[in-house]
Design an enzyme around this catalytic site. Sequence first.
Site, PDB file in Angstrom:
ATOM      1  N   ARG A 133     -14.708 -57.075 -21.289  1.00  0.00           N
ATOM      2  CA  ARG A 133     -15.582 -56.966 -20.295  1.00  0.00           C
ATOM      3  C   ARG A 133     -16.316 -58.352 -20.019  1.00  0.00           C
ATOM      4  O   ARG A 133     -16.688 -58.733 -18.911  1.00  0.00           O
ATOM      5  CB  ARG A 133     -16.983 -55.957 -20.916  1.00  0.00           C
ATOM      6  N   CYS A 169      -4.145 -65.909 -25.340  1.00  0.00           N
ATOM      7  CA  CYS A 169      -3.588 -67.006 -24.837  1.00  0.00           C
ATOM      8  C   CYS A 169      -4.028 -67.152 -23.379  1.00  0.00           C
ATOM      9  O   CYS A 169      -3.329 -67.189 -22.510  1.00  0.00           O
ATOM     10  CB  CYS A 169      -1.975 -67.218 -24.826  1.00  0.00           C
ATOM     11  N   GLU A 170      -5.414 -67.191 -23.077  1.00  0.00           N
ATOM     12  CA  GLU A 170      -6.044 -67.169 -21.897  1.00  0.00           C
ATOM     13  C   GLU A 170      -7.322 -68.089 -21.940  1.00  0.00           C
ATOM     14  O   GLU A 170      -8.260 -67.934 -22.876  1.00  0.00           O
ATOM     15  CB  GLU A 170      -6.486 -65.945 -21.323  1.00  0.00           C
ATOM     16  N   TYR A 200     -16.153 -58.518 -16.136  1.00  0.00           N
ATOM     17  CA  TYR A 200     -17.281 -58.252 -15.275  1.00  0.00           C
ATOM     18  C   TYR A 200     -18.504 -59.393 -15.620  1.00  0.00           C
ATOM     19  O   TYR A 200     -19.751 -59.415 -15.002  1.00  0.00           O
ATOM     20  CB  TYR A 200     -18.013 -56.959 -16.016  1.00  0.00           C
ATOM     21  N   TYR A 226     -17.097 -49.001 -23.439  1.00  0.00           N
ATOM     22  CA  TYR A 226     -15.722 -49.693 -22.481  1.00  0.00           C
ATOM     23  C   TYR A 226     -15.468 -50.910 -23.678  1.00  0.00           C
ATOM     24  O   TYR A 226     -15.017 -51.940 -22.846  1.00  0.00           O
ATOM     25  CB  TYR A 226     -16.370 -50.198 -21.213  1.00  0.00           C
ATOM     26  N   GLY A 268     -25.027 -44.053 -14.987  1.00  0.00           N
ATOM     27  CA  GLY A 268     -25.203 -45.250 -14.693  1.00  0.00           C
ATOM     28  C   GLY A 268     -26.614 -45.847 -15.245  1.00  0.00           C
ATOM     29  O   GLY A 268     -27.122 -46.910 -14.815  1.00  0.00           O
ATOM     30  N   GLU A 287     -24.328 -37.199 -16.253  1.00  0.00           N
ATOM     31  CA  GLU A 287     -23.198 -37.465 -17.088  1.00  0.00           C
ATOM     32  C   GLU A 287     -23.432 -39.047 -17.551  1.00  0.00           C
ATOM     33  O   GLU A 287     -22.855 -39.853 -17.376  1.00  0.00           O
ATOM     34  CB  GLU A 287     -21.927 -37.347 -16.297  1.00  0.00           C
ATOM     35  N   PRO A 288     -24.320 -39.159 -18.672  1.00  0.00           N
ATOM     36  CA  PRO A 288     -24.466 -40.551 -19.446  1.00  0.00           C
ATOM     37  C   PRO A 288     -23.328 -40.884 -19.851  1.00  0.00           C
ATOM     38  O   PRO A 288     -22.764 -39.807 -20.622  1.00  0.00           O
ATOM     39  CB  PRO A 288     -25.823 -40.443 -19.907  1.00  0.00           C
ATOM     40  N   GLY A 289     -22.904 -42.099 -20.208  1.00  0.00           N
ATOM     41  CA  GLY A 289     -21.658 -42.730 -20.998  1.00  0.00           C
ATOM     42  C   GLY A 289     -22.415 -43.418 -21.685  1.00  0.00           C
ATOM     43  O   GLY A 289     -22.308 -43.668 -23.063  1.00  0.00           O
TER      44      GLY A 289
END
Length: 456
Positions: free
Chosen positions: A328, A359-360, A332, A388, A248, A288-290
């Site tokens: 994202r 088309c959004e 988010y 991500y 995180g 556990e960094p990502g």
Amino acid sequence: MYLHGTSRINEQGHLEIGGCDTVKLAEQYGTPLYMVDEAHIRNRMRQFVDAFEQTCLSYQVAYASKAFSTLAMCRIVDEEGLLLDVVSDGELYTALQAGFPPERIYFHGNNKTLAELDMALAAGVGLFVVDNFTELTRLDRMATEQESKARILLRTTPGVEAHTHDYIQTGQEDSKFGFDYQSGQVIEAVQYALSSSGLELLGFHCHIGSQIFETEGFSLAIGKMADLCKECLESLGFQTTILNLGGGFGIRYNDQDQPLPVSNYVQAIEDGVRKGFQGREIPEIWVEPGRSIVGEAGTTLYTVGTMKEVPGVRKYIAVDGGMNDNPRTALYQASYEAMLANRGAEPPTETVSIAGKLCESGDMLIWDATLPNVKDGDLLAVSCTGAYNYSMSNNYNRVRRPAVVFLYEGKSDLVVRRESLLDLLQNDQLPDRLKKGQAPHHQPNPILEVEGTGSE
């Protein structure tokens, strides 16, 4: 746009990453294109290892592969000596096909299927992070039937809410993840695991959220986890040997983000652990960094297409990608920075909004980007797309997913090829009755074809 890692503006005024001119990369590989700064990834991994080496704690650093998983990425994780966290059979399969040692893999997830558990047991993964009672009993039964022992950590929600987006908070009491701490669920799970025949309990896991810019949340969570470990030792005689504190750790997406150095996070973890376990044996600490490893290392390159100006409102610049390669912003409300990769030395002169081609109405990448006067055919580089983006990419509107290139010491390597139109159809099946040239099988409608009905 803030330049991360090896990024710079070269003598031609072009954005350069890993010693590679991005204008030439666009010519070679096309756009959209995910570009990954390999040196930056390796450097971030080493920052975590170096920071823990300064603490004298027993530790392990794992890479959370949900952020970005490919064969090449798994090889880098292996070469740098990290553990690997997987959350699906697909991520596990990718790791195994990359030759990653299964004993250094652990399996996460709140709904591991029976097939996934069986696959992981057969592969000999190092351990499972068990998320709920259903999984606990399933895994016990399956391991017992195979006359083996599954090494496990129990994931718990410590009741700590990180200051981040609601969708990526995970440590609060009301969460789909983990055994609840406050109600005593986790103690019940410990009791079950200790009495089971197929499980070997090693410790606990918690994860309070993502994109965190302070250390207070980690300190609070460590305090609660230390209390849990003490209770288990005193009441059940269980000595925790592994305490996984999750990831995180935040990164910089824009000027509003102020991430701490890796060493600050690790120092706070050490301080919290030593305080919480004062006078007691300290377990091995895992993180556990990502995102914090791959996020800033990624840049997505687009080609500018059409433009639309709404007088007095905004100017839209459309690119050849969008929410299919980066959902994202829509998911988010994520914020990004961008620059013109082919005109990197020019000063900004206008504020525009970067729209995707899907088309959004919500297919927007950046709402307000300050750029030089944008022209048709310019190359737009959006920074910090390493986490991500590829992993969440999709084929909405049947748009093909981009290629991925690793850039390192002046060399570009294709690690994921661009999807072809044929790839889009590879899983489609056409029933015989729908094949061209086949007469359709007519089924009469019993209502419309009854004699005497109609409008006459």
